[in-house]
Design an enzyme around this catalytic site. Structure first.
Site, PDB file in Angstrom:
ATOM      1  N   GLY A 145      48.865  50.267  34.544  1.00 46.17           N
ATOM      2  CA  GLY A 145      48.470  48.866  34.502  1.00 46.17           C
ATOM      3  C   GLY A 145      47.552  48.538  35.665  1.00 46.17           C
ATOM      4  O   GLY A 145      47.474  49.282  36.649  1.00 46.17           O
ATOM      5  N   CYS A 146      46.852  47.412  35.558  1.00 47.51           N
ATOM      6  CA  CYS A 146      45.899  47.023  36.602  1.00 47.51           C
ATOM      7  C   CYS A 146      46.602  46.679  37.915  1.00 47.51           C
ATOM      8  O   CYS A 146      46.207  47.140  38.988  1.00 47.51           O
ATOM      9  CB  CYS A 146      45.021  45.877  36.130  1.00 47.51           C
ATOM     10  SG  CYS A 146      45.907  44.487  35.393  1.00 47.51           S
ATOM     11  N   TYR A 147      47.671  45.874  37.839  1.00 49.71           N
ATOM     12  CA  TYR A 147      48.409  45.541  39.059  1.00 49.71           C
ATOM     13  C   TYR A 147      49.022  46.782  39.720  1.00 49.71           C
ATOM     14  O   TYR A 147      48.897  46.953  40.942  1.00 49.71           O
ATOM     15  CB  TYR A 147      49.504  44.527  38.755  1.00 49.71           C
ATOM     16  CG  TYR A 147      49.041  43.088  38.626  1.00 49.71           C
ATOM     17  CD1 TYR A 147      48.222  42.494  39.591  1.00 49.71           C
ATOM     18  CD2 TYR A 147      49.452  42.307  37.548  1.00 49.71           C
ATOM     19  CE1 TYR A 147      47.820  41.165  39.475  1.00 49.71           C
ATOM     20  CE2 TYR A 147      49.056  40.980  37.432  1.00 49.71           C
ATOM     21  CZ  TYR A 147      48.249  40.405  38.388  1.00 49.71           C
ATOM     22  OH  TYR A 147      47.851  39.089  38.282  1.00 49.71           O
ATOM     23  N   THR A 149      47.988  49.881  39.528  1.00 50.63           N
ATOM     24  CA  THR A 149      46.908  50.700  40.076  1.00 50.63           C
ATOM     25  C   THR A 149      46.510  50.219  41.459  1.00 50.63           C
ATOM     26  O   THR A 149      46.490  50.995  42.423  1.00 50.63           O
ATOM     27  CB  THR A 149      45.684  50.683  39.138  1.00 50.63           C
ATOM     28  OG1 THR A 149      46.006  51.339  37.918  1.00 50.63           O
ATOM     29  CG2 THR A 149      44.487  51.380  39.776  1.00 50.63           C
ATOM     30  N   ALA A 150      46.196  48.941  41.567  1.00 53.86           N
ATOM     31  CA  ALA A 150      45.752  48.386  42.853  1.00 53.86           C
ATOM     32  C   ALA A 150      46.872  48.415  43.888  1.00 53.86           C
ATOM     33  O   ALA A 150      46.625  48.676  45.079  1.00 53.86           O
ATOM     34  CB  ALA A 150      45.247  46.959  42.650  1.00 53.86           C
TER      35      ALA A 150
END
Length: 334
Positions: A145-147, A149-150
């Site tokens: 997911g994007c969250y 990953t970051a």
């Protein structure tokens, strides 16, 4: 290699098309959504005079006739049914949904009953900086997911130096495209314009994903408090991690050492911003400390590094190509 994109109607599906059109090794052989009967240039008018291909009604058997690898840009639960069929037909699968990101017990606690228990154990988490060797031999990639990953890229280098008895706080902010293409009350222009708000504090589904991967990679059961916010931006994600160090250490040395050989990590000397990574696969990182207080910040494009370009990097790796091939590196600035 011929590839298929299943779930072409949304933002991540569009970004996959845009990347793969110019990819030196992949050829788009099949595009599908839940309805079919439309040309991709009519589905996404920005692709007029760029690509002329009919969008099919998604069918695993038809995919297997023309492609060797499939990208699934589908909602959770829908994705696992397609993945199961495609894997049994011998295709490699890059799944952008949450369906294979978590261990079975955790997935069913936060999402729904899993319909493909046979393959969930074979999925490799597609964060290349930490799972590259496993990705090389995988048949099924669970694109992060994007969250997560970051958050993970910011947090993981420091886990061994953090006081794990103390609380870790992650303050995450995303552009509206992260909520998907279907409109809602919170993403309506009149609501989000000139506004910002937190949502699902301590309850967001990506919190257990972050926690689980830290435990798998570092063997530590840390206390993570995750609070996401929605920003009045089209795209972009800014994550700030706050933790307590065990000792006074050189945090810049640790961060640079962790990612010295990583193609898509950039260490910044000043705080990161979302505009510098928009339209790219880069994750920009910045670290600072005040005594034992640690601050790590990361910026990514939520639709690319948080979804579509990371998916293509994973596809490059499992197909034996260089991970950077066809991957966007130039930001949408000014």
């Amino acid at each position: 290699m011929n590839v298929a994109i299943i779930g072409a109607s949304g933002y991540t599906g569009l970004e996959l098309i845009k990347i793969l059109i110019n990819h030196p090794k992949f050829n788009i052989a099949y595009i599908a959504n839940s309805s079919g009967d439309i040309n991709v240039k009519d589905l996404h008018p920005c692709l007029k005079n760029v690509i002329n291909m009919d969008v099919s009604l998604a069918n695993a058997s038809e995919v297997a006739k023309v492609a060797d690898l499939a990208f699934l840009a589908l909602p959770h639960k829908t994705a696992m049914s397609f993945a199961k069929e495609l894997l049994e037909l011998g295709l490699k699968v890059i799944d952008l949904s949450a369906d294979y990101r978590l261990e079975l017990e955790t997935y069913e606690k936060y999402y729904c009953e899993h319909l493909d228990k046979e393959h969930i154990k074979d999925a490799v988490y597609g964060l290349p900086e930490y799972f590259k060797e496993d990705i090389k031999t995988a048949k099924l990639i669970a694109n992060p997911g994007c969250y997560p990953t970051a958050s993970l890229l910011a947090l993981l280098p420091f886990i061994d130096y953090i006081d794990t008895d103390a609380q870790i706080f992650i303050d995450a902010k995303s552009g509206v495209s992260g909520a998907g293409k279907n409109p809602s009350e919170t993403t309506h222009y009149c609501q989000i314009n000139d506004n910002v708000h937190a949502y699902n504090p301590f309850k967001h589904r990506h919190m257990p994903e972050i926690h689980e991967k830290v435990k798998i990679l570092k063997g530590k059961d840390v206390s993570i408090n995750f609070v996401p916010h929605l920003l009045p931006l089209t795209r972009g994600m800014l994550v700030s991690v706050f933790a307590t160090l065990k000792d006074d250490i050189d945090v810049n040395e640790i961060l640079n050492k962790a990612y010295k050989d990583c193609e898509f990590i950039r260490i910044r000397e000043k705080p990161v911003d979302v505009k510098s990574v928009a339209g790219t696969n880069f994750c920009d990182l910045f670290v600072a400390k005040n005594g034992k207080a640690l601050f790590v910040s990361s910026a990514i494009d939520n639709l690319l590094r948080g979804a579509s370009s990371q998916a293509v990097v994973n596809a490059n790796i499992i197909c034996g190509y260089e991970e950077y091939e066809g991957i966007p590196k130039i930001a949408y600035v000014p």
